[in-house]
Scaffold this motif. Sequence first.
Motif, PDB file in Angstrom:
ATOM      1  N   LEU A  52       0.831  -1.195   0.000  1.00  0.00           N
ATOM      2  CA  LEU A  52       0.000   0.000   0.000  1.00  0.00           C
ATOM      3  C   LEU A  52       0.867   1.246   0.000  1.00  0.00           C
ATOM      4  O   LEU A  52       0.636   2.154  -0.781  1.00  0.00           O
ATOM      5  CB  LEU A  52      -0.944  -0.005   1.206  1.00  0.00           C
ATOM      6  N   ALA A  53       1.846   1.273   0.896  1.00  0.00           N
ATOM      7  CA  ALA A  53       2.710   2.448   0.988  1.00  0.00           C
ATOM      8  C   ALA A  53       3.440   2.693  -0.330  1.00  0.00           C
ATOM      9  O   ALA A  53       3.548   3.834  -0.787  1.00  0.00           O
ATOM     10  CB  ALA A  53       3.702   2.293   2.136  1.00  0.00           C
ATOM     11  N   ARG A  54       3.924   1.603  -0.952  1.00  0.00           N
ATOM     12  CA  ARG A  54       4.619   1.750  -2.239  1.00  0.00           C
ATOM     13  C   ARG A  54       3.681   2.278  -3.313  1.00  0.00           C
ATOM     14  O   ARG A  54       4.059   3.132  -4.116  1.00  0.00           O
ATOM     15  CB  ARG A  54       5.220   0.420  -2.662  1.00  0.00           C
ATOM     16  N   CYS A  55       2.461   1.794  -3.328  1.00  0.00           N
ATOM     17  CA  CYS A  55       1.478   2.238  -4.318  1.00  0.00           C
ATOM     18  C   CYS A  55       1.154   3.722  -4.130  1.00  0.00           C
ATOM     19  O   CYS A  55       1.124   4.480  -5.093  1.00  0.00           O
ATOM     20  CB  CYS A  55       0.204   1.403  -4.197  1.00  0.00           C
ATOM     21  N   ILE A  56       0.937   4.129  -2.904  1.00  0.00           N
ATOM     22  CA  ILE A  56       0.638   5.537  -2.613  1.00  0.00           C
ATOM     23  C   ILE A  56       1.817   6.415  -2.996  1.00  0.00           C
ATOM     24  O   ILE A  56       1.644   7.474  -3.617  1.00  0.00           O
ATOM     25  CB  ILE A  56       0.263   5.715  -1.129  1.00  0.00           C
ATOM     26  N   GLU A  57       3.016   5.988  -2.649  1.00  0.00           N
ATOM     27  CA  GLU A  57       4.207   6.771  -2.975  1.00  0.00           C
ATOM     28  C   GLU A  57       4.387   6.882  -4.483  1.00  0.00           C
ATOM     29  O   GLU A  57       4.723   7.947  -5.002  1.00  0.00           O
ATOM     30  CB  GLU A  57       5.441   6.140  -2.328  1.00  0.00           C
ATOM     31  N   GLY A  72      -2.356  13.808  -5.868  1.00  0.00           N
ATOM     32  CA  GLY A  72      -2.567  14.084  -4.449  1.00  0.00           C
ATOM     33  C   GLY A  72      -1.348  14.580  -3.685  1.00  0.00           C
ATOM     34  O   GLY A  72      -0.265  14.722  -4.223  1.00  0.00           O
ATOM     35  N   LYS A  73      -1.572  14.834  -2.433  1.00  0.00           N
ATOM     36  CA  LYS A  73      -0.531  15.290  -1.522  1.00  0.00           C
ATOM     37  C   LYS A  73       0.197  14.092  -0.931  1.00  0.00           C
ATOM     38  O   LYS A  73      -0.395  13.034  -0.760  1.00  0.00           O
ATOM     39  CB  LYS A  73      -1.151  16.107  -0.379  1.00  0.00           C
ATOM     40  N   PRO A  74       1.468  14.272  -0.582  1.00  0.00           N
ATOM     41  CA  PRO A  74       2.187  13.161   0.058  1.00  0.00           C
ATOM     42  C   PRO A  74       1.621  12.876   1.449  1.00  0.00           C
ATOM     43  O   PRO A  74       1.172  13.782   2.155  1.00  0.00           O
ATOM     44  CB  PRO A  74       3.629  13.658   0.140  1.00  0.00           C
ATOM     45  N   LEU A  75       1.632  11.624   1.824  1.00  0.00           N
ATOM     46  CA  LEU A  75       1.171  11.226   3.150  1.00  0.00           C
ATOM     47  C   LEU A  75       2.368  11.101   4.083  1.00  0.00           C
ATOM     48  O   LEU A  75       3.422  10.632   3.681  1.00  0.00           O
ATOM     49  CB  LEU A  75       0.438   9.889   3.087  1.00  0.00           C
ATOM     50  N   SER A  76       2.171  11.495   5.315  1.00  0.00           N
ATOM     51  CA  SER A  76       3.230  11.367   6.308  1.00  0.00           C
ATOM     52  C   SER A  76       3.426   9.901   6.671  1.00  0.00           C
ATOM     53  O   SER A  76       2.567   9.050   6.418  1.00  0.00           O
ATOM     54  CB  SER A  76       2.870  12.160   7.564  1.00  0.00           C
ATOM     55  N   ALA A  77       4.566   9.617   7.287  1.00  0.00           N
ATOM     56  CA  ALA A  77       4.849   8.250   7.734  1.00  0.00           C
ATOM     57  C   ALA A  77       3.788   7.785   8.722  1.00  0.00           C
ATOM     58  O   ALA A  77       3.363   6.625   8.690  1.00  0.00           O
ATOM     59  CB  ALA A  77       6.238   8.183   8.356  1.00  0.00           C
ATOM     60  N   GLY A  78       3.334   8.674   9.596  1.00  0.00           N
ATOM     61  CA  GLY A  78       2.307   8.317  10.577  1.00  0.00           C
ATOM     62  C   GLY A  78       0.984   7.964   9.918  1.00  0.00           C
ATOM     63  O   GLY A  78       0.317   7.006  10.317  1.00  0.00           O
ATOM     64  N   ALA A  79       0.610   8.731   8.898  1.00  0.00           N
ATOM     65  CA  ALA A  79      -0.635   8.448   8.190  1.00  0.00           C
ATOM     66  C   ALA A  79      -0.541   7.121   7.447  1.00  0.00           C
ATOM     67  O   ALA A  79      -1.488   6.325   7.448  1.00  0.00           O
ATOM     68  CB  ALA A  79      -0.953   9.582   7.216  1.00  0.00           C
ATOM     69  N   LEU A  80       0.605   6.861   6.816  1.00  0.00           N
ATOM     70  CA  LEU A  80       0.798   5.596   6.117  1.00  0.00           C
ATOM     71  C   LEU A  80       0.741   4.415   7.076  1.00  0.00           C
ATOM     72  O   LEU A  80       0.145   3.377   6.770  1.00  0.00           O
ATOM     73  CB  LEU A  80       2.133   5.596   5.369  1.00  0.00           C
ATOM     74  N   GLU A  81       1.351   4.570   8.251  1.00  0.00           N
ATOM     75  CA  GLU A  81       1.339   3.488   9.244  1.00  0.00           C
ATOM     76  C   GLU A  81      -0.081   3.208   9.708  1.00  0.00           C
ATOM     77  O   GLU A  81      -0.497   2.061   9.827  1.00  0.00           O
ATOM     78  CB  GLU A  81       2.243   3.866  10.430  1.00  0.00           C
ATOM     79  N   LEU A  82      -0.853   4.266   9.945  1.00  0.00           N
ATOM     80  CA  LEU A  82      -2.244   4.105  10.375  1.00  0.00           C
ATOM     81  C   LEU A  82      -3.059   3.383   9.297  1.00  0.00           C
ATOM     82  O   LEU A  82      -3.770   2.419   9.590  1.00  0.00           O
ATOM     83  CB  LEU A  82      -2.862   5.472  10.690  1.00  0.00           C
ATOM     84  N   LEU A  83      -2.950   3.825   8.056  1.00  0.00           N
ATOM     85  CA  LEU A  83      -3.682   3.180   6.973  1.00  0.00           C
ATOM     86  C   LEU A  83      -3.277   1.719   6.808  1.00  0.00           C
ATOM     87  O   LEU A  83      -4.129   0.850   6.631  1.00  0.00           O
ATOM     88  CB  LEU A  83      -3.446   3.932   5.661  1.00  0.00           C
ATOM     89  N   SER A 136      -2.159  -0.271   9.080  1.00  0.00           N
ATOM     90  CA  SER A 136      -2.683  -1.072  10.187  1.00  0.00           C
ATOM     91  C   SER A 136      -4.171  -1.374   9.997  1.00  0.00           C
ATOM     92  O   SER A 136      -4.643  -2.443  10.357  1.00  0.00           O
ATOM     93  CB  SER A 136      -2.442  -0.377  11.532  1.00  0.00           C
ATOM     94  N   LEU A 137      -4.906  -0.435   9.395  1.00  0.00           N
ATOM     95  CA  LEU A 137      -6.338  -0.640   9.167  1.00  0.00           C
ATOM     96  C   LEU A 137      -6.612  -1.624   8.034  1.00  0.00           C
ATOM     97  O   LEU A 137      -7.683  -2.229   7.982  1.00  0.00           O
ATOM     98  CB  LEU A 137      -7.016   0.696   8.853  1.00  0.00           C
ATOM     99  N   LEU A 138      -5.640  -1.792   7.137  1.00  0.00           N
ATOM    100  CA  LEU A 138      -5.835  -2.653   5.969  1.00  0.00           C
ATOM    101  C   LEU A 138      -5.182  -4.027   6.121  1.00  0.00           C
ATOM    102  O   LEU A 138      -5.058  -4.760   5.138  1.00  0.00           O
ATOM    103  CB  LEU A 138      -5.283  -1.941   4.728  1.00  0.00           C
ATOM    104  N   SER A 177      -8.220  -1.890  17.393  1.00  0.00           N
ATOM    105  CA  SER A 177      -9.596  -1.679  17.845  1.00  0.00           C
ATOM    106  C   SER A 177      -9.914  -0.186  17.704  1.00  0.00           C
ATOM    107  O   SER A 177      -9.016   0.639  17.466  1.00  0.00           O
ATOM    108  CB  SER A 177      -9.739  -2.095  19.308  1.00  0.00           C
ATOM    109  N   LEU A 178     -11.164   0.163  17.871  1.00  0.00           N
ATOM    110  CA  LEU A 178     -11.544   1.570  17.812  1.00  0.00           C
ATOM    111  C   LEU A 178     -10.798   2.365  18.881  1.00  0.00           C
ATOM    112  O   LEU A 178     -10.304   3.472  18.618  1.00  0.00           O
ATOM    113  CB  LEU A 178     -13.055   1.726  17.979  1.00  0.00           C
ATOM    114  N   GLU A 179     -10.694   1.797  20.059  1.00  0.00           N
ATOM    115  CA  GLU A 179      -9.982   2.462  21.149  1.00  0.00           C
ATOM    116  C   GLU A 179      -8.513   2.703  20.776  1.00  0.00           C
ATOM    117  O   GLU A 179      -7.976   3.786  20.985  1.00  0.00           O
ATOM    118  CB  GLU A 179     -10.079   1.618  22.414  1.00  0.00           C
ATOM    119  N   GLN A 180      -7.873   1.690  20.193  1.00  0.00           N
ATOM    120  CA  GLN A 180      -6.480   1.829  19.766  1.00  0.00           C
ATOM    121  C   GLN A 180      -6.361   2.848  18.632  1.00  0.00           C
ATOM    122  O   GLN A 180      -5.420   3.634  18.603  1.00  0.00           O
ATOM    123  CB  GLN A 180      -5.927   0.480  19.310  1.00  0.00           C
TER     124      GLN A 180
END
Length: 70
Positions: A1-6, A14-25, A27-29, A38-41
């Motif tokens: 995913l990260a490679r595809c977005i990059e 689009g705009k570049p995504l930060s490392a934190g945003a990429l990590e979050l995405l 983890s969700l996928l 979880s939602l809490e996490q």
Amino acid sequence: LARCIEQRRRQGYGKPLSAGALELLSSLLRPQPRERPSLEQLLQHPWLQQQQQRGAAEGVAAVGRAEGHK
């Protein structure tokens, strides 16, 4: 995913995504539901926390600007 977005970013999409945003995405996928946060996490994720703080600060600044126009 990260490679595809990059790759898409380098192509001008689009705009570049930060490392934190990429990590979050990423983890969700994750394929295994048990490995996803979880939602809490999710709500405690550092990138999301940072975005909430940034949004709150922008809201305070907007209120200040609006009050200056009264």
